[in-house]
Design an enzyme around this catalytic site. Structure first.
Site, short mmCIF file in Angstrom:
data_model
loop_
_atom_site.label_atom_id
_atom_site.label_comp_id
_atom_site.label_asym_id
_atom_site.label_seq_id
_atom_site.Cartn_x
_atom_site.Cartn_y
_atom_site.Cartn_z
N THR A 1 0.86 -1.18 0.00
CA THR A 1 0.00 0.00 0.00
C THR A 1 0.89 1.23 0.00
O THR A 1 1.91 1.28 0.70
CB THR A 1 -1.03 0.00 1.15
OG1 THR A 1 -1.87 1.15 1.01
CG2 THR A 1 -0.41 -0.02 2.52
N GLU A 2 0.52 2.21 -0.85
CA GLU A 2 1.42 3.34 -1.14
C GLU A 2 1.77 4.16 0.09
O GLU A 2 2.78 4.84 0.12
CB GLU A 2 0.79 4.24 -2.21
CG GLU A 2 -0.45 4.98 -1.71
CD GLU A 2 -1.22 5.69 -2.83
OE1 GLU A 2 -1.03 5.33 -3.99
OE2 GLU A 2 -2.01 6.58 -2.51
N ASN A 3 0.90 4.10 1.12
CA ASN A 3 1.16 4.89 2.31
C ASN A 3 2.10 4.19 3.29
O ASN A 3 2.13 4.52 4.47
CB ASN A 3 -0.16 5.29 2.99
CG ASN A 3 -1.09 4.14 3.25
OD1 ASN A 3 -1.26 3.27 2.41
ND2 ASN A 3 -1.67 4.10 4.42
#
Lengths: 218, 226
Positions: A51-53
């Site tokens: 997940t990009e975060n």
């Protein structure tokens, strides 16, 4: 080629994508429809979700006591952590993507062109407030970018087009397109039809302005 | 040398009108709400804010925007279902938006902290967000020139600090914290806990104290996020 079964629904599209993700891949699933691909990954798929975060090893959505405001996905939904997970800051998370370390990224789209250009971030309508997020990085960052979308808009206009009319997210990045009516592979030789769902190759050809190669027998 | 201060007001003291302020967080995770409240209280105006978003709901960054303190937002994803304060100001022409792809935003911030002036990246090539920017073919790919992004102040929410200013974070609330801490002239960090020197295993330090100027412990609001 004759009609082959029925058009597939969103679940069917997600299952088709999941079936094509190689064992052991590192995968980013975009917000919205692509997120549902995780429901179709087998327990022994060996797939690790990014997940990009700032996380690898993301687990399913959190419920009840599992909810932790410090543990969310890119859609800002509370999620869980799987054994083997790791956390890292945002520049590392995008370096992982931009550096080509992810195997597969699955995104939604407004339009995909025959050359694999992607438009999925902005309608370009007057008054629309643009928001790009990680779309431009995701489109380019993985070794393979897959798109999941309905083949037609609600008004019946094809979304696989000769040239995108919506603002581009990235050029020549999409490798496969999974839709309710057919699955396409965008190759240097052209757009191949890999599977048909409730339509025939001839009907599909008539529906789209894009030259198609019949690869359903492969 | 880090100052461990007693209140959020002391932590944000000296942030003046027109400052560029990096604000950590991805949505609510990692957002330094108490520091932003103190910034609102402090009265600074005409701020340029660097954040992934442009405020969610009515708290924190959303409140700063609602109060009319923000002249410009540099972010990747302003428009959300609960970004109503930004939406209203933007539609009224009262706030400027610099939209940056999220990976470029992170890398521009990282570059500033690492003393790198600019870099080339394929992200954005051929799109409206690269219009007017220098492009070169490098390693057979078209790449766009992007400049480092620095700030006067970074406001970051973390988990634990020791008295040397070493910092740990929690889960995905880490997000932009470590890179913003390195990219600002003054870095202010709110934490849940301050421990004596030696209280954090050096192997577990994520942001070393060299990047940190002020630390304040805040008591989480009842029922609010940790």
């Amino acid at each position: 080629m004759t009609a082959n079964g029925q058009p597939i629904d969103k679940n069917g599209m997600a299952a088709a994508v999941a079936a094509d993700i190689p064992h052991g891949s590192f995968v980013n699933l975009g917000i919205g429809l692509p997120t549902t691909v995780s429901n179709h990954l087998a327990a022994d798929s060996g797939v690790t979700l990014h997940t990009e975060n700032g996380m690898l090893g993301m687990g399913p959505e959190a419920h009840g006591d599992e909810v932790d405001p410090d543990l969310i996905n890119a859609g800002k939904i509370p999620v869980t952590e799987l054994p083997g997970a790791s956390y890292f800051h945002h520049a590392d998370s995008f370096a992982m993507m931009r550096g080509g370390h992810l195997d597969v990224c699955v995104l939604g789209a407004y339009q995909v062109s025959a050359a694999g250009d992607l438009a999925n971030w902005h309608t370009g309508k007057p008054g629309a407030i643009p928001a790009v997020g990680g779309a431009m990085d995701l489109a380019l960052g993985a070794k393979e970018t897959y798109v999941m979308m309905t083949l037609l808009t609600r008004d019946g206009a094809p979304k696989l087009v000769p040239e995108c009319s919506f603002p581009l997210t990235a050029v020549q990045c999409v490798k496969r397109v999974y839709t309710d009516l057919a699955t396409f592979a965008i190759t240097p030789g052209g757009v191949e039809v890999r599977a048909l769902h409730g339509t025939s190759f001839a009907d599909l050809k008539a529906l789209l302005d894009v030259p198609l190669l019949d690869a359903t027998a492969r | 040398m880090v100052d461990i201060v007693a209140t959020a007001a002391e932590a944000v003291a000296g942030i003046g009108d027109g400052a560029t302020v990096m604000v950590g967080g991805f949505g609510a995770a990692g957002q330094p709400v108490e520091l932003i409240d103190a910034l609102i209280e402090g009265g600074a105006r005409e701020l340029t804010i660097v954040n992934n978003n442009a405020g969610n709901g009515d708290l924190g960054l959303a409140a700063l925007i609602r109060e009319g303190r923000v002249r410009k937002v540099i972010c990747s994803f302003p428009r959300q279902s609960d970004s109503w304060h930004f939406d209203e100001k933007y539609r009224a022409g009262e706030i400027e938006l610099e939209l940056v792809p999220q990976g470029n935003l992170a890398e521009r911030i990282r570059a500033a902290g690492a003393g790198i002036g600019a870099f080339f990246t394929p992200t954005g090539f051929g799109t409206m967000l690269a219009e007017g920017k220098e492009v070169r073919e490098i390693d057979g790919r078209q790449q766009v020139l992007e400049y480092a992004l620095r700030a006067d102040v970074a406001l970051v929410k973390a988990h634990v600090a020791d008295e040397a200013g070493n910092i740990t974070y929690r889960k995905t609330a880490r997000n932009f914290g470590p890179i913003m801490a390195a990219a600002a002239a003054t870095t202010v960090i709110q934490v849940n806990e301050v421990v004596p020197i030696g209280g954090i295993d050096p192997e577990n330090v994520v942001t070393p104290g060299i990047y940190v100027d002020r630390v304040v412990r805040v008591t989480p609001r009842e029922g609010a996020e940790r």
